[in-house]
Design a protein around this motif. Structure first.
Motif, PDB file in Angstrom:
ATOM      1  N   ASP A  22       2.039   1.882  -3.463  1.00  0.00           N
ATOM      2  CA  ASP A  22       0.950   2.281  -4.259  1.00  0.00           C
ATOM      3  C   ASP A  22       0.901   3.866  -4.118  1.00  0.00           C
ATOM      4  O   ASP A  22       0.999   4.692  -5.004  1.00  0.00           O
ATOM      5  N   LYS A  24       7.255  -2.515  -7.663  1.00  0.00           N
ATOM      6  CA  LYS A  24       6.654  -3.315  -6.147  1.00  0.00           C
ATOM      7  C   LYS A  24       7.281  -4.608  -6.006  1.00  0.00           C
ATOM      8  O   LYS A  24       7.812  -5.280  -5.039  1.00  0.00           O
ATOM      9  N   GLU A  37       0.916  -0.943   0.142  1.00  0.00           N
ATOM     10  CA  GLU A  37       0.029  -0.073  -0.030  1.00  0.00           C
ATOM     11  C   GLU A  37       0.872   1.198   0.116  1.00  0.00           C
ATOM     12  O   GLU A  37       0.435   2.179  -0.791  1.00  0.00           O
TER      13      GLU A  37
END
Lengths: 559, 320
Positions: free
Chosen positions: B215, B224, B212
């Motif tokens: 992101d 990622k 998260e």
């Protein structure tokens, strides 16, 4: 740190103490026997005093056999043992318990080696007698664990009835004989599919020379003999480019090997290494050409006999081969039966659809015919006590009865009565093929016949351990398997059979045999597949093994 | 600083141990329970070790006599040395390469599976790639031998020929140049799926907040993977490599079912060498093969100790 050092020291001390305390010596030539007592009275001299040994009564017999005893545990071995014990007990005059150990056939040699190394003479399961292939026998002949049965053989009751004298070759230069072959050796015949010959417009009678043979193979590989409009067929398949692990080595592709012999053999009384001869290089050149031309199935390199056989009679003939050199007689029948089962041959057409190729000119000019291999032998272990009574008792119970020409021999030839064969009236049927074809059998009382196989009621039992045609003492009871295909196969082979070269027996050879076999296999495969030229492959073998082999030859020629 | 003669409690009171015999007697129930295990270990694990003495003997069907270090000399510098060293270095090379390649493949596949959104596809893929692990090596070898055969029954060769890629069949399993790549490929096919189990377990334990956060920072999917997933796997990868390194000499079945005389130079490993010298010879010298086996065990034990040391360094606890 101290703890680690202490632990290390303790571990070392433990290993050392284990090594030391476990050091009981093994005397493989020990003097104890298997606990039996004798049937033969012998005398021995001990320090000038002659003593008479107690009669030796053999009450247990432990034998190790390979897959050639077809009455396996799944195929009526219990009945075989029961009838053997009864018949031999009556003959010898006292009961003998027979125990059969039958290791897996392909690993037989390794298993026997383990057994002889790890079991003691005093163990109940130390073998009294064993079957050995000819080459295995030559390797064990010099170890001192086999009994010299020359006298027993010469004085045997069956001796007068022996019809083949192949056992004379089993005697060494000093007349010692460590194994007896109850049969003649048999050999291989090149089988050719007649339907394929017809398809490519050739006739078997025209195949006289290697060139003719090679043209046939090329036609099988290139001219769509199976008629499917595609390639994929081959001229020949075999279990190895040479059957290098077992004498006579060249029998699976005899037309290619011709006069070559990739092993030590005697030529004009002198031991030579056939692998180093020009004939071997020429044979490898022919095989390489066949590999390049795609007439020989590349699976040949690693195929065992089972795979080669099954590819030959495969229901899908688009990947099969047109010729296959394999054992004569019983196997002629087996191959044709399997072709019928696979639906590629009609019943009754066996001899018409699978024909046998007479030896080509090059084979006739060199060997003079088809090689009749050295037969597998039965050996008896020597307990090393200097007294032959135990060994003679084993010979009497096992070998004498096996070749009695009567009931016990029938057991070894055909198997157990009313299990594998019978003389009682009976009717039965077998079902074969995809179309479930039923074959009915009807026998009258008193008529000798083979029954359905115990483990496959849809096939007829063929034989047990000894081939009736090859056994050195013929049956006198008239029991005969009247199979015309087997008979035709044997007649064909006998017409051309010549004795195989005698295998050498040398202590040094025994020690390095497996490595030598590997080295030859590497050289043959490299030469055939083009990794090296035949000359290079043989030269590499000579560079690695030439001196050692020369030492063996010197040893043999000095005997 | 030298330790005190007696261990002491935290407030300096010396601890006086009872005599060993008394302690054993006091805990006799536990010792009694331990006894069967101790006897079992002695019989099953240590009694067979008596066999190592044969490495100092000539042991054949006809004799057993003391020869001292003869077999070791023969192995290291005698007539059998070239075959022995060939098999030793083949073992190291094949094992280590196999370990690295299959681990790398497992990591890549694990990451790929982890990234899959469709649960059904994910589970199906996992099941499919696990399956080869449960095939025996004999069956695997039979499948690939048939598959790669140079004969007209060989699927790969026939397909490549029909596409015009090949003019002649390649005998993949019989050519030294092809054997090792094929061996690694077969190992990847067979073991990758199973190898993903431990990595997938690690991946499932990664804190979702890390993704998260990535992101929010605007990281792409590849970023990622590279900056979150791979670092999280690194420790596990190292542990897997270390644990497996101790077993590199235990290579037999996979080679045995796939090798042949023509590729001995690139495929013969210590275990197959011992097997051939023991079981393929008519009259083998068990002394020599026991000596080779003993050497293999010593090197294996050394590797275990090295791995134990490395494990302690990296994760703070050993493997033994």
């Amino acid at each position: 740190m101290k703890k680690k050092v202490l632990a290390l020291l303790l571990a070392s001390a433990m290993v050392a103490s284990l090594a030391a305390c476990g050091g009981t010596s093994t005397d493989n030539g020990g003097s104890t026997d298997s606990g039996n007592s004798g049937s033969t009275t012998t005398t021995s001299t001990d320090g000038g005093n002659t003593t008479t040994a107690e009669p030796y009564v053999l009450d247990e017999l432990y034998v190790i056999v390979d897959g050639t005893l077809t009455a396996t545990v799944d195929s009526g071995q219990d009945a075989f043992i029961e009838q053997w014990e009864q018949l031999v007990g009556e003959k010898i005059g006292h009961p003998i318990k027979l125990t059969i150990e039958q290791p897996e056939h392909s690993g037989y040699q390794a298993t026997v080696s383990q057994i002889l190394s790890t079991r003691q003479q005093s163990d109940a399961d130390y073998p009294d007698a064993m079957i050995m292939s000819a080459s295995m026998f030559r390797e064990y002949q010099t170890t001192g664990i086999l009994w010299d049965m020359a006298n027993a053989y010469d004085n045997a009751d069956f001796h007068a009835n022996v019809r083949f004298q192949n056992n004379e070759f089993n005697k060494d230069s000093q007349g010692r004989m460590y194994g007896i072959a109850p049969t003649r050796g048999n050999g291989c015949v090149t089988y050719v599919k007649q339907t394929w010959l017809d398809a490519v417009g050739m006739k078997l009678d025209d195949i006289k020379t290697f060139d003719d043979y090679y043209k046939m193979l090329k036609a099988f590989a290139e001219n769509d003999p199976d008629g499917n409009g595609k390639g994929g067929t081959y001229g020949a398949i075999a279990a190895g480019y040479a059957n290098i692990g077992e004498a006579p080595y060249i029998n699976y592709l005899p037309e290619f090997w011709q006069g070559a012999y990739p092993a030590i053999l005697q030529r004009d009384g002198v031991w030579v290494d056939g692998f180093q001869e020009q004939a071997t290089i020429d044979a490898l050149t022919r095989l390489h050409q066949a590999y390049v031309d795609g007439v020989i199935d590349p699976d040949t390199e690693e195929a065992g006999t089972k795979q080669a056989r099954e590819k030959f009679w495969n229901a899908d003939q688009s990947v099969a081969s047109g010729t296959f050199a394999y054992w004569a007689g019983t196997w002629y029948n087996n191959i044709t039966n399997n072709m019928i089962k696979q639906g590629i041959m009609a019943e009754g057409d066996q001899q018409k659809d699978l024909v046998m190729l007479p030896p080509i000119k090059e084979i006739q000019d060199t060997w003079g015919g088809l090689i009749d291999r050295e037969a597998p032998v039965w050996v008896i272990t020597d307990d090393g006590d200097g007294d032959d009574s135990r060994e003679q008792a084993i010979f009497d119970a096992l070998i004498e009865t096996m070749l009695d020409g009567d009931k016990v021999e029938t057991l070894w030839v055909y198997g157990a009565e009313d299990v594998h064969w019978s003389v009682k009236a009976e009717d039965f049927e077998t079902v074969t093929g995809d179309d479930k074809k039923v074959t009915e059998y009807h026998y009258e009382d008193g008529q000798f016949h083979l029954k359905q196989s115990p483990n496959d009621p849809n096939s007829i039992w063929s034989k047990n351990h000894l081939d009736p045609i090859l056994v050195i003492v013929p049956l006198t009871n008239g029991y005969d398997d009247p199979n015309p295909v087997v008979q035709a196969g044997n007649d064909f082979f006998n017409k051309y059979a010549i004795a195989a070269p005698v295998s050498p027996a040398s202590e040094t050879l025994t020690e390095i045999q497996s490595e030598l076999t590997d080295a030859k296999k590497v050289a043959i495969n490299a030469a055939v597949t083009g990794e090296k030229t035949p000359e290079e492959a043989v030269a590499e073998y000579v560079a690695a093994w030439g001196d050692t082999v020369q030492g063996i030859l010197d040893e043999l020629n000095a005997q | 600083m030298a330790k005190n003669k007696f261990e002491t409690t935290s407030n300096g009171v010396p601890i006086r141990h009872k005599p060993l015999g008394m302690r054993i007697w006091n805990n006799r129930g536990f010792y009694l329970m331990f006894l069967p295990v101790f006897i079992f270990v002695l019989i099953i694990n240590y009694w067979p070790m008596l066999g190592i003495r044969y490495s100092f003997y000539d042991y054949t069907v006809k004799k057993m006599e003391w020869v001292g270090l003869k077999h070791f000399q023969d192995m290291f510098s005698g007539k059998n040395s070239s075959d022995f060293w060939r098999s030793f270095f083949n073992t190291l090379e094949l094992s280590i390469m196999k370990l690295l390649i299959t681990t790398a493949a497992s990591v890549i596949v694990s990451v790929f599976i982890n990234e899959m959104g469709n649960l059904l596809a994910k589970k199906t893929l996992q099941t499919v790639i696990y399956l080869p692990h449960f095939l025996s090596w004999a069956v695997t070898a039979a499948i690939f031998t048939l598959f790669l055969s140079a004969s007209s029954t060989g699927f790969v060769n026939e397909t490549l020929k029909s596409w015009g890629v090949l003019e002649r069949s390649i005998d993949f399993l019989h050519l030294p140049t092809w054997w090792r790549p094929i061996f690694y490929l077969i190992n990847i096919w067979k073991e990758t799926g199973w190898g993903t189990v431990i990595f997938l377990a690690t991946l499932s334990g990664i804190n979702p907040e890390l993704y998260e956060a990535a992101d929010i920072d605007g990281a792409t999917r590849m970023q990622k993977i590279w900056y979150v997933t791979v670092p999280a796997l690194a420790n596990t990868v190292i542990i897997v490599l270390i644990l497996n390194l101790a077993k590199v000499l235990n290579m037999f079945e996979s080679v045995f079912v796939l090798y042949n005389t023509r590729v001995y130079d690139v495929s013969d490993v210590i275990s197959t060498y011992i097997y051939r010298k023991t079981f393929m010879a008519a009259v083998p010298n068990y002394g020599f093969t026991t000596a080779v086996g003993l050497f293999k065990s010593i090197v294996g034990a050394f590797l275990v100790l090295v791995c134990n040391w490395a494990s302690k360094k990296i994760r703070g606890r050993g493997i033994i």
